[in-house]
Design a protein around this motif. Sequence first.
Motif, PDB file in Angstrom:
ATOM      1  N   TYR A  20     -17.178 -17.298 -13.293  1.00  0.00           N
ATOM      2  CA  TYR A  20     -17.421 -17.708 -14.686  1.00  0.00           C
ATOM      3  C   TYR A  20     -18.882 -17.500 -15.080  1.00  0.00           C
ATOM      4  CZ  TYR A  20     -17.794 -20.724 -18.793  1.00  0.00           C
ATOM      5  OH  TYR A  20     -18.045 -21.204 -20.046  1.00  0.00           O
ATOM      6  N   VAL A  21     -19.808 -17.942 -14.227  1.00  0.00           N
ATOM      7  CA  VAL A  21     -21.236 -17.827 -14.561  1.00  0.00           C
ATOM      8  C   VAL A  21     -21.731 -16.381 -14.442  1.00  0.00           C
ATOM      9  CG1 VAL A  21     -21.756 -20.216 -13.954  1.00  0.00           C
ATOM     10  CG2 VAL A  21     -22.017 -18.429 -12.224  1.00  0.00           C
ATOM     11  N   GLN A  22     -21.024 -15.570 -13.645  1.00  0.00           N
ATOM     12  CA  GLN A  22     -21.417 -14.164 -13.510  1.00  0.00           C
ATOM     13  C   GLN A  22     -21.197 -13.368 -14.796  1.00  0.00           C
ATOM     14  OE1 GLN A  22     -19.308 -12.891  -9.980  1.00  0.00           O
ATOM     15  NE2 GLN A  22     -21.139 -13.042  -8.703  1.00  0.00           N
ATOM     16  N   GLU A  23     -20.374 -13.913 -15.687  1.00  0.00           N
ATOM     17  CA  GLU A  23     -20.094 -13.239 -16.951  1.00  0.00           C
ATOM     18  C   GLU A  23     -21.204 -13.453 -17.990  1.00  0.00           C
ATOM     19  OE1 GLU A  23     -16.286 -14.546 -18.260  1.00  0.00           O
ATOM     20  OE2 GLU A  23     -15.214 -13.645 -16.556  1.00  0.00           O
ATOM     21  N   ILE A  24     -22.177 -14.311 -17.651  1.00  0.00           N
ATOM     22  CA  ILE A  24     -23.313 -14.529 -18.558  1.00  0.00           C
ATOM     23  C   ILE A  24     -24.118 -13.225 -18.655  1.00  0.00           C
ATOM     24  CG2 ILE A  24     -25.482 -15.808 -18.886  1.00  0.00           C
ATOM     25  CD1 ILE A  24     -24.160 -18.119 -17.305  1.00  0.00           C
ATOM     26  N   PRO A  25     -24.404 -12.746 -19.859  1.00  0.00           N
ATOM     27  CA  PRO A  25     -25.120 -11.472 -20.016  1.00  0.00           C
ATOM     28  C   PRO A  25     -26.491 -11.466 -19.335  1.00  0.00           C
ATOM     29  CG  PRO A  25     -24.234 -12.241 -22.113  1.00  0.00           C
ATOM     30  CD  PRO A  25     -24.061 -13.366 -21.143  1.00  0.00           C
ATOM     31  N   SER A  26     -26.882 -10.318 -18.870  1.00  0.00           N
ATOM     32  CA  SER A  26     -28.198 -10.041 -18.254  1.00  0.00           C
ATOM     33  C   SER A  26     -28.407 -10.720 -16.895  1.00  0.00           C
ATOM     34  CB  SER A  26     -29.352 -10.439 -19.182  1.00  0.00           C
ATOM     35  OG  SER A  26     -29.224  -9.771 -20.411  1.00  0.00           O
ATOM     36  N   ALA A  27     -28.377 -12.042 -16.865  1.00  0.00           N
ATOM     37  CA  ALA A  27     -28.725 -12.763 -15.629  1.00  0.00           C
ATOM     38  C   ALA A  27     -27.513 -13.296 -14.869  1.00  0.00           C
ATOM     39  CB  ALA A  27     -29.669 -13.917 -15.966  1.00  0.00           C
ATOM     40  N   GLY A  28     -26.308 -12.810 -15.212  1.00  0.00           N
ATOM     41  CA  GLY A  28     -25.074 -13.323 -14.609  1.00  0.00           C
ATOM     42  C   GLY A  28     -25.027 -13.228 -13.092  1.00  0.00           C
ATOM     43  N   SER A  29     -25.448 -12.086 -12.542  1.00  0.00           N
ATOM     44  CA  SER A  29     -25.377 -11.889 -11.080  1.00  0.00           C
ATOM     45  C   SER A  29     -26.343 -12.819 -10.342  1.00  0.00           C
ATOM     46  CB  SER A  29     -25.684 -10.433 -10.719  1.00  0.00           C
ATOM     47  OG  SER A  29     -26.960 -10.063 -11.218  1.00  0.00           O
ATOM     48  N   ILE A  30     -27.532 -13.013 -10.932  1.00  0.00           N
ATOM     49  CA  ILE A  30     -28.530 -13.907 -10.313  1.00  0.00           C
ATOM     50  C   ILE A  30     -28.054 -15.356 -10.366  1.00  0.00           C
ATOM     51  CG2 ILE A  30     -30.897 -14.790 -10.476  1.00  0.00           C
ATOM     52  CD1 ILE A  30     -31.655 -12.033 -11.710  1.00  0.00           C
ATOM     53  N   ILE A  31     -27.551 -15.765 -11.547  1.00  0.00           N
ATOM     54  CA  ILE A  31     -27.051 -17.139 -11.711  1.00  0.00           C
ATOM     55  C   ILE A  31     -25.855 -17.378 -10.794  1.00  0.00           C
ATOM     56  CG2 ILE A  31     -26.038 -18.800 -13.340  1.00  0.00           C
ATOM     57  CD1 ILE A  31     -27.629 -17.349 -15.558  1.00  0.00           C
ATOM     58  N   GLY A  32     -25.017 -16.347 -10.636  1.00  0.00           N
ATOM     59  CA  GLY A  32     -23.854 -16.450  -9.750  1.00  0.00           C
ATOM     60  C   GLY A  32     -24.263 -16.709  -8.310  1.00  0.00           C
ATOM     61  N   ALA A  33     -25.270 -15.973  -7.846  1.00  0.00           N
ATOM     62  CA  ALA A  33     -25.763 -16.155  -6.471  1.00  0.00           C
ATOM     63  C   ALA A  33     -26.370 -17.546  -6.291  1.00  0.00           C
ATOM     64  CB  ALA A  33     -26.802 -15.084  -6.148  1.00  0.00           C
ATOM     65  N   VAL A  34     -27.143 -17.997  -7.300  1.00  0.00           N
ATOM     66  CA  VAL A  34     -27.749 -19.339  -7.244  1.00  0.00           C
ATOM     67  C   VAL A  34     -26.657 -20.408  -7.246  1.00  0.00           C
ATOM     68  CG1 VAL A  34     -29.183 -20.997  -8.502  1.00  0.00           C
ATOM     69  CG2 VAL A  34     -29.927 -18.620  -8.303  1.00  0.00           C
ATOM     70  N   ALA A  35     -25.632 -20.202  -8.083  1.00  0.00           N
ATOM     71  CA  ALA A  35     -24.532 -21.170  -8.181  1.00  0.00           C
ATOM     72  C   ALA A  35     -23.787 -21.273  -6.854  1.00  0.00           C
ATOM     73  CB  ALA A  35     -23.568 -20.748  -9.291  1.00  0.00           C
ATOM     74  N   GLN A  36     -23.528 -20.132  -6.211  1.00  0.00           N
ATOM     75  CA  GLN A  36     -22.815 -20.132  -4.924  1.00  0.00           C
ATOM     76  C   GLN A  36     -23.609 -20.878  -3.853  1.00  0.00           C
ATOM     77  OE1 GLN A  36     -19.533 -18.437  -3.883  1.00  0.00           O
ATOM     78  NE2 GLN A  36     -20.100 -20.222  -2.690  1.00  0.00           N
ATOM     79  N   ASN A  37     -24.897 -20.564  -3.764  1.00  0.00           N
ATOM     80  CA  ASN A  37     -25.751 -21.236  -2.778  1.00  0.00           C
ATOM     81  C   ASN A  37     -25.908 -22.721  -3.077  1.00  0.00           C
ATOM     82  OD1 ASN A  37     -26.380 -19.100  -0.988  1.00  0.00           O
ATOM     83  ND2 ASN A  37     -27.837 -18.266  -2.450  1.00  0.00           N
ATOM     84  N   SER A  38     -25.991 -23.059  -4.368  1.00  0.00           N
ATOM     85  CA  SER A  38     -26.128 -24.470  -4.759  1.00  0.00           C
ATOM     86  C   SER A  38     -24.880 -25.261  -4.381  1.00  0.00           C
ATOM     87  CB  SER A  38     -26.374 -24.589  -6.264  1.00  0.00           C
ATOM     88  OG  SER A  38     -27.568 -23.933  -6.628  1.00  0.00           O
ATOM     89  N   LEU A  39     -23.709 -24.656  -4.591  1.00  0.00           N
ATOM     90  CA  LEU A  39     -22.450 -25.318  -4.225  1.00  0.00           C
ATOM     91  C   LEU A  39     -22.358 -25.507  -2.711  1.00  0.00           C
ATOM     92  CD1 LEU A  39     -19.980 -23.507  -6.661  1.00  0.00           C
ATOM     93  CD2 LEU A  39     -20.460 -25.955  -6.629  1.00  0.00           C
ATOM     94  N   ASN A  40     -22.715 -24.466  -1.961  1.00  0.00           N
ATOM     95  CA  ASN A  40     -22.696 -24.565  -0.491  1.00  0.00           C
ATOM     96  C   ASN A  40     -23.660 -25.642  -0.001  1.00  0.00           C
ATOM     97  OD1 ASN A  40     -20.811 -22.532  -0.304  1.00  0.00           O
ATOM     98  ND2 ASN A  40     -22.287 -20.934   0.190  1.00  0.00           N
ATOM     99  N   LEU A  41     -24.839 -25.695  -0.641  1.00  0.00           N
ATOM    100  CA  LEU A  41     -25.853 -26.689  -0.280  1.00  0.00           C
ATOM    101  C   LEU A  41     -25.348 -28.109  -0.547  1.00  0.00           C
ATOM    102  CD1 LEU A  41     -28.839 -27.115   0.645  1.00  0.00           C
ATOM    103  CD2 LEU A  41     -29.470 -27.018  -1.767  1.00  0.00           C
TER     104      LEU A  41
END
Length: 306
Positions: free
Chosen positions: A260-281
């Motif tokens: 869902y967050v990866q669909e955000i324009p421009s920074a979607g891939s970065i936010i997606g990676a941060v979101a995944q790591n944040s959830l794991n953390l």
Amino acid sequence: MASSLLLLLDDIATVLDDVAVMSKMAAKKTAGVLGDDLALNAQQVSGVRSDRELPVVWSVAKGSFVNKLILVPLALLISVVAPWAINPLLMLGGLFLCYEGVEKLLHSLQHKKPQTADEAQRELEHTEIDLALYEKDKVKGAIRTDFILSAEIVVISLGTVAAAGFLTKVSVLSLIAIAMTVGVYGFVALIVKIDDIGLHLTEQASSAKQRIGRGLLAFAPVLMKTLSVVGTVAMFLVGGGIINHAVPWMHHFSEGTVKYVQEIPSAGSIIGAVAQNSLNLLIGLIAGLLVLLAVGLVKKLWPKPA
């Protein structure tokens, strides 16, 4: 006879080509764990005397080789006999990593730094008395952590070669195990000796080398402090990541959130990676706290006999 030899050589070449391709794929998939492994182990072996750093790293590296020697055949056996057991076993390892991470975090919060010269001297004397025990505990802890990280690396690599022949599986897992161990502990040895390298360079005649040496001496303590934090965070990231992948509903939720967050324009891939790591953390931190509470409860209910 000549044609049989040529056929044999062709088969060997095909197997080696498959091993090379699959080893490259496995190395790519385990790269994230390798980064965490490096940070964790550099942090685990820090804090020992300068002249004992390399012997400690070597002791942990030998333990890591033994871990892989156990894990590779065990993973191959479990994948044939009881493939369903791989995820539960990995999850137990992930829970243990999270538990160790919480213990480390609480210890760092509770440990008071000496306020006076007398307190510092008493702490130093106590440290010198317990130095051998401290070093032994460091090695044990690092090997124990390495076992869990190695298990994840082996399982990820096994998943890459799941459809391959038995010989290819053995070759790829063995190659990855050796390469990862040599790579990780080679880097760890380099990291813990940065200050010694800097000191050596400051004693050289060249002013350029002296400047580099002073830079390394200033950089070394900052790096070790950073690795101490990164290593603890890596425990939660790796442990939480294992639990996240092992529990289906959790995995689907985090996967859906990241998509869902990866669909955000421009920074979607970065936010997606941060979101995944944040959830794991977050998962790792909560899991570690729950295990700590469970262990505390068990200790209260069944105290050790005096």
